[in-house]
Design a protein around this motif. Structure first.
Motif, PDB file in Angstrom:
ATOM      1  N   SER A 149     -25.786 -31.270  -6.453  1.00 31.85           N
ATOM      2  CA  SER A 149     -27.071 -31.787  -6.601  1.00 31.85           C
ATOM      3  C   SER A 149     -27.493 -31.192  -8.126  1.00 31.85           C
ATOM      4  N   SER A 150     -26.785 -30.066  -8.631  1.00 33.29           N
ATOM      5  CA  SER A 150     -27.315 -29.728  -9.885  1.00 33.29           C
ATOM      6  C   SER A 150     -26.315 -30.615 -11.195  1.00 33.29           C
ATOM      7  N   GLY A 151     -25.587 -31.149 -10.438  1.00 33.90           N
ATOM      8  CA  GLY A 151     -24.923 -32.209 -11.767  1.00 33.90           C
ATOM      9  C   GLY A 151     -23.680 -31.302 -12.479  1.00 33.90           C
ATOM     10  N   GLU A 152     -23.525 -30.037 -12.040  1.00 35.42           N
ATOM     11  CA  GLU A 152     -22.522 -29.376 -12.726  1.00 35.42           C
ATOM     12  C   GLU A 152     -20.978 -29.940 -12.398  1.00 35.42           C
ATOM     13  N   LEU A 153     -20.742 -30.728 -11.250  1.00 35.99           N
ATOM     14  CA  LEU A 153     -19.410 -31.057 -11.095  1.00 35.99           C
ATOM     15  C   LEU A 153     -19.239 -32.602 -11.707  1.00 35.99           C
ATOM     16  N   GLY A 154     -20.353 -33.196 -12.116  1.00 33.24           N
ATOM     17  CA  GLY A 154     -20.281 -34.476 -12.659  1.00 33.24           C
ATOM     18  C   GLY A 154     -20.056 -35.482 -11.484  1.00 33.24           C
ATOM     19  N   ALA A 155     -19.482 -36.733 -11.680  1.00 32.23           N
ATOM     20  CA  ALA A 155     -19.454 -37.658 -10.634  1.00 32.23           C
ATOM     21  C   ALA A 155     -18.463 -37.482  -9.920  1.00 32.23           C
ATOM     22  N   VAL A 156     -18.453 -37.054  -8.425  1.00 36.77           N
ATOM     23  CA  VAL A 156     -17.356 -36.753  -7.507  1.00 36.77           C
ATOM     24  C   VAL A 156     -17.019 -38.023  -6.798  1.00 36.77           C
ATOM     25  N   ASN A 157     -16.080 -38.612  -6.696  1.00 37.58           N
ATOM     26  CA  ASN A 157     -15.546 -39.455  -5.983  1.00 37.58           C
ATOM     27  C   ASN A 157     -14.703 -39.195  -4.732  1.00 37.58           C
ATOM     28  N   ARG A 158     -14.312 -38.059  -4.537  1.00 42.43           N
ATOM     29  CA  ARG A 158     -13.719 -37.966  -3.452  1.00 42.43           C
ATOM     30  C   ARG A 158     -13.555 -36.109  -3.140  1.00 42.43           C
ATOM     31  N   LEU A 159     -13.755 -35.880  -1.992  1.00 43.89           N
ATOM     32  CA  LEU A 159     -13.994 -34.609  -1.493  1.00 43.89           C
ATOM     33  C   LEU A 159     -12.849 -34.369  -0.390  1.00 43.89           C
ATOM     34  N   GLU A 160     -11.864 -33.369  -0.340  1.00 47.66           N
ATOM     35  CA  GLU A 160     -10.969 -33.353   0.747  1.00 47.66           C
ATOM     36  C   GLU A 160     -10.912 -31.786   0.912  1.00 47.66           C
ATOM     37  N   SER A 161     -11.136 -31.664   2.413  1.00 48.10           N
ATOM     38  CA  SER A 161     -11.465 -30.178   2.844  1.00 48.10           C
ATOM     39  C   SER A 161     -10.702 -30.015   4.070  1.00 48.10           C
ATOM     40  N   ARG A 162      -9.822 -29.027   4.172  1.00 43.90           N
ATOM     41  CA  ARG A 162      -9.054 -28.761   5.659  1.00 43.90           C
ATOM     42  C   ARG A 162      -9.301 -27.309   6.111  1.00 43.90           C
ATOM     43  N   PHE A 163      -9.312 -27.446   7.363  1.00 46.87           N
ATOM     44  CA  PHE A 163      -9.040 -26.120   8.035  1.00 46.87           C
ATOM     45  C   PHE A 163      -7.901 -26.082   8.874  1.00 46.87           C
ATOM     46  N   GLU A 164      -6.823 -25.298   8.336  1.00 46.27           N
ATOM     47  CA  GLU A 164      -5.418 -25.284   8.938  1.00 46.27           C
ATOM     48  C   GLU A 164      -5.562 -24.301  10.215  1.00 46.27           C
ATOM     49  N   ARG A 165      -4.935 -24.726  11.080  1.00 44.34           N
ATOM     50  CA  ARG A 165      -4.588 -23.966  12.434  1.00 44.34           C
ATOM     51  C   ARG A 165      -3.006 -24.012  12.644  1.00 44.34           C
ATOM     52  N   TRP A 166      -2.593 -22.724  13.009  1.00 40.89           N
ATOM     53  CA  TRP A 166      -1.115 -22.806  13.207  1.00 40.89           C
ATOM     54  C   TRP A 166      -1.105 -22.033  14.604  1.00 40.89           C
ATOM     55  N   ARG A 167      -0.279 -22.443  15.709  1.00 39.13           N
ATOM     56  CA  ARG A 167       0.285 -21.771  16.641  1.00 39.13           C
ATOM     57  C   ARG A 167       1.687 -22.177  16.788  1.00 39.13           C
ATOM     58  N   PRO A 168       2.575 -21.218  17.348  1.00 35.35           N
ATOM     59  CA  PRO A 168       3.982 -21.345  17.442  1.00 35.35           C
ATOM     60  C   PRO A 168       4.146 -22.210  18.491  1.00 35.35           C
TER      61      PRO A 168
END
Length: 176
Positions: A149-168
């Protein structure tokens, strides 16, 4: 029923009575505390068959414990479904048919067809239906929102975010 209460809320009437279906990890650690901390909401009934959990909801929240969801329809203005994933669709459908708006823990449904059916039913009845999205209030997401919203990042075309979960050894649930 819910429309009457919602209209009354605008005039400063009593809190909305929230019925919580399920008091396992999601119900006990996310939903019940968030409901209790939200102005205008009151945790009124909780579905749990565990005597220990029933005692806890009474002591912690002053809520009534009931044995099944049918028992809380009449004492609720809004329902939160935090039961095992396989029960989300039938419980959400039952709450909507009882005339109640619903917040469903993720996943909403196992298939797109089931999800569309719930969305259509809510639309036909003029009821709110939403999926619980707690991550939108996490610090990293709030920071990204502020930067966008502040414009600090410029034009963002894509955001990828992940939460990893590991179980044996995977348990086979939707997260895995």
């Amino acid at each position: 029923m819910a429309g009457t209460v919602a209209a009354g809320k605008a005039g400063g009437e009593a809190d909305l009575r929230v019925g919580l279906v399920g008091y396992g990890v999601a119900g006990a650690f996310f939903h019940a505390p968030l409901i209790a901390a939200t102005p205008g909401l009151r945790l009124s009934s909780v579905v749990t068959r565990s005597p220990e959990r029933a005692a806890e909801v009474g002591e912690k929240y002053g809520a009534r414990a009931v044995g099944d969801a049918e028992e809380l329809w009449e004492s609720s203005d809004l329902v939160v479904v935090a039961s095992p994933n396989r029960t989300h669709v039938p419980l959400t459908e039952a709450a909507l048919r009882a005339g109640l708006p619903v917040v469903v823990d993720k996943p909403l449904a196992a298939t797109a067809r089931e999800a569309r059916g719930l969305i259509e039913l809510a639309g036909e009845r003029g009821l709110m239906l939403t999926v619980f999205q707690n991550r939108r209030w996490d610090g990293d997401f709030l920071t990204i929102r502020r930067l966008l919203s502040s414009g600090e990042l410029g034009a963002v075309n894509r955001l990828e975010s992940r939460f990893e979960r590991w179980r044996p050894t995977p348990k086979g649930g939707w997260r895995e």
